[in-house]
Structures are given as C-alpha cells and as structure tokens.
Design a protein around this motif. Structure first.
Motif, PDB file in Angstrom:
ATOM      1  N   PHE A  32     -14.338  11.862 -11.021  1.00 53.95           N
ATOM      2  CA  PHE A  32     -13.596  11.881 -12.275  1.00 53.95           C
ATOM      3  C   PHE A  32     -14.533  11.565 -13.431  1.00 53.95           C
TER       4      PHE A  32
ATOM      5  N   GLN B  57      -1.270   7.944 -10.878  1.00 58.24           N
ATOM      6  CA  GLN B  57      -2.028   9.121 -10.482  1.00 58.24           C
ATOM      7  C   GLN B  57      -1.158  10.070  -9.673  1.00 58.24           C
TER       8      GLN B  57
ATOM      9  N   LEU C 124      -1.989   2.723  -9.552  1.00 64.51           N
ATOM     10  CA  LEU C 124      -3.275   2.039  -9.461  1.00 64.51           C
ATOM     11  C   LEU C 124      -3.331   0.877 -10.443  1.00 64.51           C
TER      12      LEU C 124
ATOM     13  N   ARG D  63       0.820  -1.200   0.000  1.00 67.87           N
ATOM     14  CA  ARG D  63       0.000   0.000   0.000  1.00 67.87           C
ATOM     15  C   ARG D  63       0.861   1.259   0.000  1.00 67.87           C
TER      16      ARG D  63
ATOM     17  N   TYR E 277      -2.298   2.216 -13.884  1.00 65.26           N
ATOM     18  CA  TYR E 277      -2.437   3.658 -14.029  1.00 65.26           C
ATOM     19  C   TYR E 277      -1.521   4.354 -13.027  1.00 65.26           C
TER      20      TYR E 277
ATOM     21  N   GLY F  69      -5.990  13.295 -12.678  1.00 67.10           N
ATOM     22  CA  GLY F  69      -6.689  12.053 -12.911  1.00 67.10           C
ATOM     23  C   GLY F  69      -5.709  10.928 -13.220  1.00 67.10           C
ATOM     24  N   PRO F  70      -6.157   9.698 -13.120  1.00 71.26           N
ATOM     25  CA  PRO F  70      -5.283   8.563 -13.460  1.00 71.26           C
ATOM     26  C   PRO F  70      -4.851   8.618 -14.930  1.00 71.26           C
TER      27      PRO F  70
ATOM     28  N   TYR G 227     -16.526   8.353 -12.311  1.00 71.03           N
ATOM     29  CA  TYR G 227     -15.964   7.582 -11.217  1.00 71.03           C
ATOM     30  C   TYR G 227     -15.929   8.470  -9.979  1.00 71.03           C
TER      31      TYR G 227
ATOM     32  N   GLY H 234     -10.452  12.763 -16.781  1.00 74.49           N
ATOM     33  CA  GLY H 234     -10.263  14.170 -16.503  1.00 74.49           C
ATOM     34  C   GLY H 234      -9.472  14.343 -15.217  1.00 74.49           C
ATOM     35  N   GLN H 235      -9.273  15.619 -14.832  1.00 78.61           N
ATOM     36  CA  GLN H 235      -8.420  15.916 -13.677  1.00 78.61           C
ATOM     37  C   GLN H 235      -9.133  15.719 -12.358  1.00 78.61           C
TER      38      GLN H 235
ATOM     39  N   GLY I 274      -9.147   3.410  -4.246  1.00 75.09           N
ATOM     40  CA  GLY I 274      -9.135   3.532  -5.688  1.00 75.09           C
ATOM     41  C   GLY I 274     -10.462   4.085  -6.187  1.00 75.09           C
TER      42      GLY I 274
ATOM     43  N   PHE J 135     -10.923  -0.825  -9.689  1.00 71.07           N
ATOM     44  CA  PHE J 135      -9.599  -0.418  -9.235  1.00 71.07           C
ATOM     45  C   PHE J 135      -9.248  -1.025  -7.890  1.00 71.07           C
ATOM     46  N   GLY J 136      -7.961  -1.271  -7.691  1.00 77.14           N
ATOM     47  CA  GLY J 136      -7.450  -1.572  -6.372  1.00 77.14           C
ATOM     48  C   GLY J 136      -7.285  -0.289  -5.573  1.00 77.14           C
ATOM     49  N   GLU J 137      -6.806  -0.419  -4.336  1.00 80.25           N
ATOM     50  CA  GLU J 137      -6.653   0.746  -3.468  1.00 80.25           C
ATOM     51  C   GLU J 137      -5.423   1.568  -3.812  1.00 80.25           C
TER      52      GLU J 137
ATOM     53  N   ARG K 188      -1.748  -1.535 -20.597  1.00 80.61           N
ATOM     54  CA  ARG K 188      -2.970  -2.361 -20.573  1.00 80.61           C
ATOM     55  C   ARG K 188      -2.680  -3.727 -21.150  1.00 80.61           C
TER      56      ARG K 188
ATOM     57  N   VAL L 271     -14.061   6.780 -23.315  1.00 76.19           N
ATOM     58  CA  VAL L 271     -13.388   5.657 -23.971  1.00 76.19           C
ATOM     59  C   VAL L 271     -13.920   5.483 -25.393  1.00 76.19           C
TER      60      VAL L 271
ATOM     61  N   LEU M 228      -9.162   4.159 -21.783  1.00 73.72           N
ATOM     62  CA  LEU M 228      -9.975   5.044 -20.956  1.00 73.72           C
ATOM     63  C   LEU M 228      -9.158   6.267 -20.573  1.00 73.72           C
TER      64      LEU M 228
ATOM     65  N   PRO N 157     -17.192  -1.588 -21.725  1.00 75.11           N
ATOM     66  CA  PRO N 157     -16.256  -0.507 -22.068  1.00 75.11           C
ATOM     67  C   PRO N 157     -16.102   0.516 -20.958  1.00 75.11           C
ATOM     68  N   GLY N 158     -14.891   0.687 -20.498  1.00 75.82           N
ATOM     69  CA  GLY N 158     -14.601   1.733 -19.526  1.00 75.82           C
ATOM     70  C   GLY N 158     -14.941   1.411 -18.091  1.00 75.82           C
ATOM     71  N   GLU N 159     -15.631   0.313 -17.829  1.00 79.44           N
ATOM     72  CA  GLU N 159     -16.013  -0.006 -16.454  1.00 79.44           C
ATOM     73  C   GLU N 159     -14.886  -0.803 -15.795  1.00 79.44           C
ATOM     74  N   LEU N 160     -14.016  -0.082 -15.144  1.00 81.19           N
ATOM     75  CA  LEU N 160     -12.860  -0.677 -14.511  1.00 81.19           C
ATOM     76  C   LEU N 160     -13.081  -0.824 -13.018  1.00 81.19           C
TER      77      LEU N 160
ATOM     78  N   TYR O 248      -4.959  -3.271 -16.091  1.00 79.82           N
ATOM     79  CA  TYR O 248      -4.398  -1.950 -16.357  1.00 79.82           C
ATOM     80  C   TYR O 248      -3.504  -1.511 -15.188  1.00 79.82           C
TER      81      TYR O 248
ATOM     82  N   LEU P 209     -18.057   8.016 -18.731  1.00 78.72           N
ATOM     83  CA  LEU P 209     -18.269   7.442 -17.407  1.00 78.72           C
ATOM     84  C   LEU P 209     -17.917   8.456 -16.340  1.00 78.72           C
TER      85      LEU P 209
END
Lengths: 114, 112
Positions: free
Chosen positions: B89, A37, A91, A9, A35, A42-43, B36, B103-104, B43, A105-107, A48, B93, B100, A100-103, A33, B34
């Motif tokens: 966020f 940050q 991340l 962590r 990422y 943003g990430p 988030y 934004g900031q 995360g 994420f881990g912490e 990928r 995509v 994907l 599509p786009g629905e990821l 993925y 999307l």
C-alpha cells in the motif's frame, strides 16, 4: 515490546445485532486510529484519537458507529445495529505524534454480517 | 475522490529481478509518503517513507522515488525475493493534519 492488540480476531453476527471491537495500543503511543478495510481496498480512516480526544471522526457513520478511548489508552469501536455492508476488517493502529504516517497496526478484527 | 491511487492491482516478477510498484497522488499538500506491506491475515506494516523535500530514500533492498512535479512515487525492490510476496500500500499524509490516506494496494507475487 508488545504490539497493538485487537480482539476479537473474527466475529460473525446476524444483521441488526450489535458488535464491539477492542484495541490496546502500544504503550506510550498517544495517537490511536480505527481503520476500515474492505476486500481489495486500502484502509480507510474511521476515527483518530489524540489521547482521549477524537480529533478526526469525519468518516465515522455516527448513526450506527460509536467509539471511545477512556483514559487515553484502550479503545472500543461499536456498531449497533450492524448491516450487511459492514462486513470488513476493522484495523486499529497507534503511533507517536512525531512520526508522521508511521502507524503500527494490529492484526485486525474481521467482521462478517449475515 | 481518490487522493492516492495505485493503478496496478497486481504485479508478478521473477526472483532476483527488480519489482517496481507505482503510486500517483492528487493532493499537493501531502508532505510525507509511505509504503506499507501486508501479509494475509495480518495488519499492514510500515516499510519505508520519504519526505516531500527529498526525491529518493533507500533502505537496503528497498528504494522509494518521489517525482513531485508528476505527483508520482514508486517503490523499487532489488533483488526481489519470494518473501516479498504481499500486498503493498502506498500512503500519504499532511503532517499538520496527521490524516494518512491509503491507495488501493498492489499485490506483488515473486516467483522462485
């Protein structure tokens, strides 16, 4: 169902030292993925994977960063040598190909380079 | 080149009122958008999405609106609750590439 698991962590290292981050995605998710940050941003995608294949690594600084996803499950991201500017949150995320786009994420792994 | 932009770094609203978060994009090839949500030391978590063939998608207190001609989308939260306080966020995509772009972020504070 377990979520995306990342370790460590938190990590504090001296510059020029190596560091590695590990990720275990959600079972059955074929896309993984990494990422980056930075604070207040943003990430940003580093790499990928579709199963074992790195399908987009255009943003990965290949002189010092490397990644692998052996057997198409767990993944490791390595930095060697680390620089001060690498301090950030790394991340990991996974997804199903048909969302599509629905990821998920881990912490995240927060890296501080001194 | 920032393809997805959130021009408001922060937003503060009173509990019970509407929160409106805005996002602009430049790439006309995006076909899914999307939102988030991210709490500190966690995360991001997926909140809601919209296809480019639609102009509105609603899920409980959350509604996303898409204006393709203006390349603009917004997230409405009604009524806002203190637990909604987080960083939001916007992301987009192109489904055939799967890349994907985020934004900031906008930090929302909902005051009791």
């Amino acid at each position: 169902e377990a979520g995306v698991v990342q370790s460590p962590r938190y990590k504090i290292i001296e510059k020029k030292q190596p560091v590695a981050f590990w990720c275990n995605p959600i079972s059955g998710h074929n896309t993984l993925y990494w990422y980056l940050q930075n604070l207040g941003q943003g990430p940003e995608l580093l790499i990928r994977y579709e199963n074992e294949e790195a399908v987009d690594d255009s943003q990965l600084p290949k002189d010092r960063f490397s990644a692998e996803r052996l057997k198409g499950v767990d993944s490791t991201l390595k930095i060697q040598p680390a620089e001060l500017g690498d301090s950030a949150v790394y991340l990991c995320a996974s997804s199903l190909r048909d969302s599509p786009g629905e990821l998920f994420f881990g912490e995240g792994s927060r890296l501080t380079v001194l | 080149d920032q393809q997805v932009k959130q021009n408001s770094p922060s937003l503060s609203v009173q509990e019970g009122r509407i929160s409106i978060l805005n996002c602009d994009y430049t790439n006309s090839m995006f076909d899914y958008f999307l939102w988030y949500k991210k709490y500190p030391a966690e995360g991001p978590t997926f909140l809601i999405s919209i296809s480019s063939i639609k102009d509105k998608n609603e899920d409980g207190r959350f509604t996303v609106f898409l204006n393709k001609s203006a390349k603009h989308l917004s997230l409405h939260i009604v009524p806002s609750q203190p637990g909604d306080s987080a960083v939001y966020f916007c992301a987009a995509v192109t489904s055939n590439t799967g890349k994907l772009i985020f934004g900031q972020g906008t930090t929302l504070q909902v005051k009791p």
